[in-house]
Design an enzyme around this catalytic site. Structure first.
Site, mmCIF file in Angstrom:
data_model
loop_
_atom_site.group_PDB
_atom_site.id
_atom_site.type_symbol
_atom_site.label_atom_id
_atom_site.label_comp_id
_atom_site.label_asym_id
_atom_site.label_seq_id
_atom_site.Cartn_x
_atom_site.Cartn_y
_atom_site.Cartn_z
ATOM 1 N N LYS A 149 -17.214 23.403 -10.933
ATOM 2 C CA LYS A 149 -15.795 23.687 -10.800
ATOM 3 C C LYS A 149 -15.056 22.407 -11.162
ATOM 4 C CE LYS A 149 -16.023 27.849 -8.862
ATOM 5 N NZ LYS A 149 -15.409 29.062 -9.436
ATOM 6 N N HIS A 193 -6.425 7.704 12.726
ATOM 7 C CA HIS A 193 -6.726 8.848 11.861
ATOM 8 C C HIS A 193 -8.189 8.837 11.422
ATOM 9 C CE1 HIS A 193 -5.916 5.922 8.552
ATOM 10 N NE2 HIS A 193 -6.745 6.684 7.861
ATOM 11 N N TYR A 243 -5.289 4.989 -4.546
ATOM 12 C CA TYR A 243 -3.879 5.080 -4.127
ATOM 13 C C TYR A 243 -2.992 4.052 -4.804
ATOM 14 C CZ TYR A 243 -4.034 1.402 -0.347
ATOM 15 O OH TYR A 243 -4.125 0.242 0.386
ATOM 16 N N LYS A 257 -15.905 -14.006 -13.463
ATOM 17 C CA LYS A 257 -14.788 -13.894 -14.395
ATOM 18 C C LYS A 257 -13.791 -12.808 -13.976
ATOM 19 C CE LYS A 257 -16.534 -12.873 -18.356
ATOM 20 N NZ LYS A 257 -16.985 -12.326 -19.668
ATOM 21 N N ASP A 262 -9.703 11.115 4.720
ATOM 22 C CA ASP A 262 -8.350 11.251 5.261
ATOM 23 C C ASP A 262 -8.092 12.621 5.883
ATOM 24 O OD1 ASP A 262 -7.212 8.780 4.993
ATOM 25 O OD2 ASP A 262 -6.112 9.214 3.153
ATOM 26 N N VAL A 297 -12.873 2.263 -3.139
ATOM 27 C CA VAL A 297 -12.296 3.246 -4.052
ATOM 28 C C VAL A 297 -11.068 3.923 -3.459
ATOM 29 C CG1 VAL A 297 -14.455 3.646 -5.281
ATOM 30 C CG2 VAL A 297 -13.901 5.063 -3.283
ATOM 31 N N ASP A 298 -10.894 3.866 -2.150
ATOM 32 C CA ASP A 298 -9.656 4.349 -1.532
ATOM 33 C C ASP A 298 -8.466 3.601 -2.116
ATOM 34 O OD1 ASP A 298 -7.811 5.551 0.212
ATOM 35 O OD2 ASP A 298 -8.189 4.104 1.800
ATOM 36 N N VAL A 310 8.008 -0.382 -2.100
ATOM 37 C CA VAL A 310 7.979 1.073 -1.883
ATOM 38 C C VAL A 310 7.781 1.418 -0.415
ATOM 39 C CG1 VAL A 310 6.824 3.252 -2.454
ATOM 40 C CG2 VAL A 310 7.106 1.495 -4.211
#
Length: 470
Positions: free
Chosen positions: A27, A144, A211, A246, A119, A206-207, A265
């Site tokens: 999928k 959370h 984001y 590097k 999350d 990777v979170d 932001v």
């Protein structure tokens, strides 16, 4: 991009086209950041539940869309992105060091499950619910990450998902890895796997990869940070993920871009004004709606999302009138008025204590309007590179090249003298809940600065036109 394969659970390298056979077995959804994301059968069982679908009703950036109109993306999109990058990251390690590290199908699937569900227990309105509302109504601590673990167990039981008990245990440990509830890992564990989704060791995970890029794109901001470079070059040495020397400045760009997002932001003065009003509205509504009671039971928690404001707004109950009036003020852009702000002097950061409305009211001189604590709102904004006043790069190990087996840290001054020597900002902002009190509160705020630091730490005085605006 890669794709899930039923037969060997392998992922093709990032950004390669999957074969037509792989596509037929998978999928997939099209993501506006990563392109086609291929979903494996096990993770689809979690995705197709009301608990996971709830993430569609949680805006990733809370109320930032009221300042940056494009920032309407949800935690659903972000969770799919982290799932994808988690799978890509562990597959790259398997491709390059699979035999050496002993990475198997179990490890790949576990990391992907952790990325997808990291999350699933997140509260409404970005971090406002957890950091600003709940501490005012609860005695204990709530996070959370802990709630995600409870919701995962509930999903497995409620929907009878067949999943290896050891896999779900390790996925939950990976989700908790960067929190204060991180569990100790045994000597036989592959510790580096816990660095991928929520890295409690040094903050590179990777979170953040997802984001930072997703939030920059949604807000129309440029993003010079390229996570792909880090994912291609990372390597496990001594059971931790290390990076080429590097790539030092690329990693610094990760943390500095995150800090820029916080400043421009996430903690924009207008965004914080709205958040202060929403917290007040939730506090006034909590006794009647029992909002905080939803966090105790995972079977009820899925009902709690951003739509709670609309519930308050449209309820014909007199008990909610004060909350409704505050939300109506937000709709009509009648926000708490920003008076002024200052950055806490560097030499005062270590012993800084949050400024409160009482501090401002007590700094008022005699004569004129008498201020009350309920007239004043204060926002104490912390912006750092993930490790408070410390440099996160001190916790990162590097290697020279792929022939070398040595890992080492790199001091800032070996790279550039232009890099920062301070790693945290503390900004104090003061707002007036009533337009007619801006002048009096601004004066009291200046007096507070003089009393505390001996100087007016703010950059300039509150503009006269703002004081006169009624």
């Amino acid at each position: 991009m890669g794709a899930y394969c039923n037969d060997d659970l392998c992922l093709a390298p990032m950004y390669n086209f999957a074969s037509s056979q792989d596509l037929r077995l998978s999928k997939h959804v099209h993501d506006n950041v990563h392109g086609n994301i291929y979903l494996d059968p096990l993770c689809l069982k979690f995705i197709d539940t009301e608990q996971f679908q709830r993430l569609r009703e949680l805006k990733q950036l809370g109320f930032a869309h009221l300042v940056y109109p494009g920032a309407v993306h949800s935690r659903f999109e972000h969770s799919l992105g982290v799932y994808w990058l988690a799978g890509e990251a562990v597959q790259k390690l398997k491709n390059y060091q699979g035999l050496e590290l002993g990475i198997d199908r179990f490890d790949i699937q576990t990391v992907k499950v952790a990325g997808l569900l990291h999350d699933v227990g997140h509260g409404p309105f970005s971090h406002l619910f957890e950091r600003d509302f709940l501490p005012r109504v609860l005695d204990g601590h709530w996070s959370h990450e802990e709630m995600s673990v409870k919701v995962i167990d509930h999903i497995v039981d409620e929907h009878h998902i067949e999943i290896d008990s050891e896999m779900i245990k390790k996925a939950k440990e990976m989700i908790l890895a960067s929190s204060e509830f991180a569990l100790p890992k045994g000597s036989g564990e592959k510790h580096f796997l816990y660095d991928i989704v929520a890295n409690g060791r040094n903050g590179i995970d990777v979170d953040k990869f997802d984001y930072i890029v997703r939030d920059c794109r949604a807000c129309g901001l440029g993003c010079n940070f390229q996570f792909q470079r880090l994912m291609e070059s990372m390597r496990v040495l001594g059971d931790e993920i290390c990076y080429r020397a590097k790539d030092y400045l690329t990693i610094h760009k990760l943390f500095s871009t995150r800090a820029d997002l916080y400043r421009t932001v996430y903690t924009h003065p207008k965004v914080k004004a709205i958040e202060l009003m929403v917290v007040d509205a939730l506090l006034k509504a909590n006794d009647y709606l029992k909002i905080s009671s939803f966090i105790q039971d995972p079977s009820e928690y899925w009902k709690l999302d951003d739509t709670i404001l609309k519930i308050i707004e449209t309820a014909p109950k007199q008990e909610l009138k004060e909350s409704k009036d505050l939300i109506l003020r937000i709709r009509r852009r009648d926000l708490y008025k920003f008076c002024n702000e200052y950055a806490v002097p560097k030499d005062k950061l270590e012993n800084f204590k949050d400024v409160t409305p009482q501090d401002i009211v007590c700094s008022q001189k005699n004569g004129g309007v008498i201020l009350k604590e309920e007239d004043v709102a204060v926002s104490n904004v912390r912006i750092d590179l993930t490790r408070g006043r410390h440099n996160p790069l001190e916790r990162i190990n590097f290697f020279k090249d792929y022939e070398s087996e040595d890992k080492f840290s790199i001091p800032d001054d070996r790279i550039s003298h232009l890099l920062p020597t301070s790693y945290q900002d503390m900004i104090v902002r003061v707002y007036s809940k009533k337009p007619e009190l801006v002048a009096a509160i601004s004066e009291a705020f200046e007096n507070f600065q003089l009393r505390t630091y001996g100087i007016k730490a703010q950059v300039h005085a509150t503009p006269e036109k703002k004081k006169r605006r009624l």
